[in-house]
Design an enzyme around this catalytic site. Sequence first.
Site, PDB file in Angstrom:
ATOM      1  N   SER D 280       0.759  -1.224  -0.092  1.00  0.00           N
ATOM      2  CA  SER D 280       0.022  -0.153  -0.116  1.00  0.00           C
ATOM      3  C   SER D 280       0.775   1.285  -0.018  1.00  0.00           C
ATOM      4  O   SER D 280       1.931   1.360   0.438  1.00  0.00           O
ATOM      5  CB  SER D 280      -0.889   0.066   1.410  1.00  0.00           C
ATOM      6  OG  SER D 280      -1.111   1.234   1.828  1.00  0.00           O
ATOM      7  N   ARG D 319     -23.726  -2.056 -44.904  1.00  0.00           N
ATOM      8  CA  ARG D 319     -22.611  -1.682 -43.786  1.00  0.00           C
ATOM      9  C   ARG D 319     -23.455  -0.703 -42.971  1.00  0.00           C
ATOM     10  O   ARG D 319     -23.649   0.489 -43.605  1.00  0.00           O
ATOM     11  CB  ARG D 319     -21.205  -1.252 -44.396  1.00  0.00           C
ATOM     12  CG  ARG D 319     -20.129  -0.844 -43.346  1.00  0.00           C
ATOM     13  CD  ARG D 319     -18.702  -0.903 -44.063  1.00  0.00           C
ATOM     14  NE  ARG D 319     -18.760  -2.141 -44.958  1.00  0.00           N
ATOM     15  CZ  ARG D 319     -18.432  -2.075 -46.137  1.00  0.00           C
ATOM     16  NH1 ARG D 319     -18.104  -0.919 -46.657  1.00  0.00           N
ATOM     17  NH2 ARG D 319     -18.508  -3.272 -46.914  1.00  0.00           N
TER      18      ARG D 319
END
Lengths: 455, 455, 455, 455
Positions: D280, D319
């Site tokens: 930490s 498309r």
Amino acid sequence: MSGTRVDLGLLDPLTTSAAAALVGDAAYLSAMIEVEAALIGAFVDIEVAPADAEVDADVLAADVDLGAIALAARGGGNPVIPLVAALRSSTPEASAPWLHRGATSQDILDSAAMLVASRAAAAISVDLRGVVRALIELADEHRHTPMAGRTLSQQAAPTTFGLRAASWLDAVLSAQLDLDTTAWRLPAQLAGSVGTGTVLADAARGPEQAEQLRMEFAERLGLVHRTAGWHTDRTIIVELGSALALAVGTLGRIGLDVALLSRTEIGELSEGLAAGEGGSSAMPQKRNPVASVLLSAAARRTPGLLGTLAGSLLAEDDRPVGAWHAEWPTLRELLRIGLGAAAAARALTENLLVDATRMRENLELTGGALHAERATEILTRHLGRARAGKLIKQALDSDDDFQVALPALLASGGPELADPELADAVRAALTFEPGPVGLSDIIIDASIARAGALA
Amino acid sequence: MSGTRVDLGLLDPLTTSAAAALVGDAAYLSAMIEVEAALIGAFVDIEVAPADAEVDADVLAADVDLGAIALAARGGGNPVIPLVAALRSSTPEASAPWLHRGATSQDILDSAAMLVASRAAAAISVDLRGVVRALIELADEHRHTPMAGRTLSQQAAPTTFGLRAASWLDAVLSAQLDLDTTAWRLPAQLAGSVGTGTVLADAARGPEQAEQLRMEFAERLGLVHRTAGWHTDRTIIVELGSALALAVGTLGRIGLDVALLSRTEIGELSEGLAAGEGGSSAMPQKRNPVASVLLSAAARRTPGLLGTLAGSLLAEDDRPVGAWHAEWPTLRELLRIGLGAAAAARALTENLLVDATRMRENLELTGGALHAERATEILTRHLGRARAGKLIKQALDSDDDFQVALPALLASGGPELADPELADAVRAALTFEPGPVGLSDIIIDASIARAGALA
Amino acid sequence: MSGTRVDLGLLDPLTTSAAAALVGDAAYLSAMIEVEAALIGAFVDIEVAPADAEVDADVLAADVDLGAIALAARGGGNPVIPLVAALRSSTPEASAPWLHRGATSQDILDSAAMLVASRAAAAISVDLRGVVRALIELADEHRHTPMAGRTLSQQAAPTTFGLRAASWLDAVLSAQLDLDTTAWRLPAQLAGSVGTGTVLADAARGPEQAEQLRMEFAERLGLVHRTAGWHTDRTIIVELGSALALAVGTLGRIGLDVALLSRTEIGELSEGLAAGEGGSSAMPQKRNPVASVLLSAAARRTPGLLGTLAGSLLAEDDRPVGAWHAEWPTLRELLRIGLGAAAAARALTENLLVDATRMRENLELTGGALHAERATEILTRHLGRARAGKLIKQALDSDDDFQVALPALLASGGPELADPELADAVRAALTFEPGPVGLSDIIIDASIARAGALA
Amino acid sequence: MSGTRVDLGLLDPLTTSAAAALVGDAAYLSAMIEVEAALIGAFVDIEVAPADAEVDADVLAADVDLGAIALAARGGGNPVIPLVAALRSSTPEASAPWLHRGATSQDILDSAAMLVASRAAAAISVDLRGVVRALIELADEHRHTPMAGRTLSQQAAPTTFGLRAASWLDAVLSAQLDLDTTAWRLPAQLAGSVGTGTVLADAARGPEQAEQLRMEFAERLGLVHRTAGWHTDRTIIVELGSALALAVGTLGRIGLDVALLSRTEIGELSEGLAAGEGGSSAMPQKRNPVASVLLSAAARRTPGLLGTLAGSLLAEDDRPVGAWHAEWPTLRELLRIGLGAAAAARALTENLLVDATRMRENLELTGGALHAERATEILTRHLGRARAGKLIKQALDSDDDFQVALPALLASGGPELADPELADAVRAALTFEPGPVGLSDIIIDASIARAGALA
């Protein structure tokens, strides 16, 4: 090149490099270092650290290597741990005691994220203002340009293109308001390992002094001070995500409308493409509405990302197992998409080509049937609902165009139908001439006025 | 029973029947009828319709059959079309000419949805206020109750349960503020078939009169008038969805925390279960934290639903192909979940049992190692960072508890370590006695004060 | 009616009542009772319970009141607890000892959900087969019907409508395969309170006998037996959700295509609406593509729901806090949407109206420019890439239609361009006559053949 | 560094650089070039192009600059357009005529994406096999290690840790099967601008030859040939996304379980952290379960991304406007998360530390109440349900531990309760000694056997 993880935007044609740089890894790293510098400075502000502890972020950043930090982030699960380790060596002696003092990784990363978000939001907002200006112009210029209103894919009744632009405008204004008011509220984070600020209070020589330090810290970063830490209260992240999704969705809607209205068979709008834009790798004649396509794509990506942020509200304890970590790339991606979408929408709206002739031609495709609803209203007033409905149906079912059939029916009807006032009213209604439609001027003016009020 | 589509909440144990009724089919149907009545009334208000056209919604509703309307909704793709057809027969003659005049299906359904949402939001808000009151009490009562702060699943440093409650409180306040301010802005919809209000303007005898009529209409419904129609600007829906997801996520976080802290091995919190609650079909000894479980479940469902609403920002033309329709059940479900979650969270927080003894026992599980960060700070001030870090590491690695090892190390160290001021400071820090921790009192007071300011 | 929570489908015009009943509360309740009956029966099967313990689900169901169970579900957080309590009174004495023996709530609810899902999936599959048949017909009938291929909203190059139908067909076949193969694998759940089957083993007089009992149980329910319990392994739920989202999305794509191609300006397709369908509450001339709209709406709702199911993979311990509960209404809604979408798509495809004339007219809108890509290929073969590109560009930029300009350019060019073979090839390419296009016949035949293979 | 858009993984500590490189921009660019080379090669294969047209991808890639391509992608909305332009100059003269011949941008990008996906999936699969091996070992070694089964956060009944590991194992096997079978089906895309393969057929000198060319093309890429193009049938993308979300969710569940069971107060599992892992930035004593945290985070991100892919099923025309583009970064991110999660889960499971002593201690926390369900079963067999339930309740409510109270109640009861067989059975049941529990051995063996069968 192969074998590296570098991303340069190959799969993100929407966002320009300059915009993307605002939220890139380097921007996050810089912001984290700014945050560490602000913390040191805040200790100076409250006169706990000596004045010469003050240190510029650039000085701190001198020896920090992005690649190395990214690599080392794995060990502790976040990039702050290796960053602080790296900063230990670059921090001047006078500043060193105050480096990261009282802070936890999340303080640094959350504050940095807000700093990055605040800058990105400002850039988005600038482009949104550009969109607003362009839309005001379109709404005003085309307030009387007739266009077919369309519902559920079908032509429905006449409208004007100005009204459509005003509707876009009004939505963009709401989105901008949401984004700006959210961006103004972005808070700094400085609450210590479990949100109690215990070490801060020790280091600052008391809780009140620590609270003062937190205010100075936020002030230095240009972020809002909140007394309550928000390690596990992620409201602001969801609000910001929501504002971004709103902005992108709103701009995506414009893109979708433009793409639809520029379909070959409709041709009412088209993107003002620059040279080299809109081409195809196969079809030489193609002029694709690229910005519209990319805006639509952007708006399809934001809901899932917003959902991820909303899911991270479930943040347990004082730092959660994963909920926080899931936010990082998600919020960044929302910001990146927002930046790209705002710039693209600005270019799109500033260069939009409007073909009023095609709008008029399309309006006339159905022989005036678009006026059926309004004609019903007019006939109803004179003949009552039932008879009006019957006549309209007859006209619609006739072999002639509605525009021809309805007056003919009225003319050939009995004396009641031959009422000249009715004939006039029907004739006046069965037109596609330029002009306001219904409340269109009132609505357009209101949206433009709102833009002025918000500017 | 089998063979019908009736849903009674079998799969939704969270929401009570009474709350669910606020957003059930019947509530929507009623609201649609109220909207139609308000439209008729608005024609009266602007003195276009005679006073006796005014009609009560209950009169209109007399013959309307929910099942038949639901069944017939398929034909036109929405329930308003069969509803208007049904109302034709129940509307008194004087009112009949004004029924649905100038309106389109979406006007009715959107306005009705806002009406339903506004009532549901008010009910949610009442329960959120209950949650707020309960949390104020918890935060205040337990402001000095020591508890282990936990990050990434591990005990990290001391905090107090009051601070946790204050963090919940602050988040709930934000959620409530978001929901209330959104609910106050819910708009009526009345813009006609393509958003131009053309027929409204005809029927009202002019655009200004039509605008007046729209104001009266909104006023009658207790909704906000917006000049711009919002058939395809779905900002408010996303804002509302976001506020609901925020509220539910925030309450879900409380549930998740309670469930975690009531785990058998932790036992710091437990739900104050009523008789018959929390049982199991298999295990006689079980006391399940039912409300917490259901709140967590609720918060897992909202992100996807919010995403759907955000997706519907892509609403093309003047009424889109599907985006609008996708909102209906989604918003309703968010409202239903919100109603259930707020009521459950209220009951949960009002009856939460806090076991301060278990909190203390758990705090002591690691022999004082939770104080390592704070001890580092204290030692650093006296000895510098490097030496402090080394001593702390030595104490953590010792076979003794940290709480024992550190003072021993100091005592056995040289004269510098024997500094009585240091010894005192360390002793004062290595305690789990009740009292404020760091900034906890400042933060708790600020959140309670904010609750007062928002009340 | 007001004041009740009954939902009858008012906001879901997609799903018919009959279909919705397959997954309604009553269906779930029935299924739960069937599961309890199957468990009793399985004890008979392994000869631990006497033959007369066997009991019919209808007998068990006799006194069970759906409303009461739904109401009581809140206490324990699931409907099984009150159901078992209610069944205690309706179970015949001979069966009573075996009621719910060794089971946990989740065993009953999960097995019931799979039973419901299995029936719903079968019904969906029947309609998907109808869609397949209709699409085979459309693909075959229109295999040579020329239509404009469109990309990114613009006409791009010629295709045939048959190929489009074949593309829909191929996708529906994939979706059906996915759904069927998933449905065949739906498992029974019977693993006891924490997945060990401890009490089952006791009650069955040994683990092997218990395993035998579990097989009989699954067999009775027509579900698959899996040795491993899946209380917290929710793979199958996500697979099922994914298959449903795939089916609905695939059908939604058909709806979206139909809506687009039926736009007033395009008019190539239209829904074969029955009387009373497609109308509007305001516009008498409207014929809305209702099924297409509702299919698109359906496909917009499934992604968020699927996301919720995928989120529930995070199911901790032996029964999670909320992840399981979040699945119930979500899976049910996906099933309900799937049922509605399959039926609607079937009706849509079976009645789809194809306007080959409009297709042809639209193809010709751009004066043959759609052939530019193909013409480039032909010219390239004769003249090389650079020169071909130049000629095509010249023809596209000409004031004449491309179809006219290109042959003219060739004719007026030097001797090389006057090559009769080239002129013939170009002439052959610049046509919109009915016939196969490129590989269209091969692809259509392959998709139809695949349908045959999967049937 | 600041001012560039380069991403190096700063916000993604999960995925190692090496893994991320498999799906980075460079990998996509390489794959696109491989696809272009394969197309040229396929023309050679069908003997339309001369043998010396064959060209190595590396040769093509020589002068291609990733940054420049990424930058230029904006103009046409995808990176293939500038790539093809760039390749024009690097392609040898003999190969040049066949470059990109008959292909459209989507052919190249889709095929490249499948190539990248196929390699990433293979790498993920390797790590999943590592997870499987580790879990087999854990399941087998701890098959008789008693542990508390937990439901809805509460200890519920005894299980073994081996059974938990087997449950993880079974889920991972399912996920791997899903991923592998999907990866084997990844198709090449080569269908031309509108999916007809028109120019391919021209260039290949006929449709059959073009079909042959497409097979060779797929073969060269190691992808599956599908006759039907899939430009707008995105089934496989959703299937792949679903398989990835399933894998990540399944691994995330392991992470979540490990994090929970390694909570300070539970301590049954812990990550075998390497030096420098788990630390930490603030708390020196912390040992965070980093891999578990990052796995949980990963699993929270995938549902939204999967939702986006499912949303892109709504791909209109030949498309679509945006649906396709939205897939690119989304699929890539899912692959990247999958790579990171599989590697992290492998390391986690290979180094997992199991504390059987803590498991036993935790089991005993509730004085044997965990046996209440089983004791009920045993008593029921001897005394009937009603009496058994009463006795168990009495024992649970007693001031003594259940483990003490129940035998005492039996001993002090009348002669019926004093049945020695019953006393023995109860004593045997009220134990936490190592050994199988219920069906645990059968289930563990089945999962291990399944792993063998799938290997």
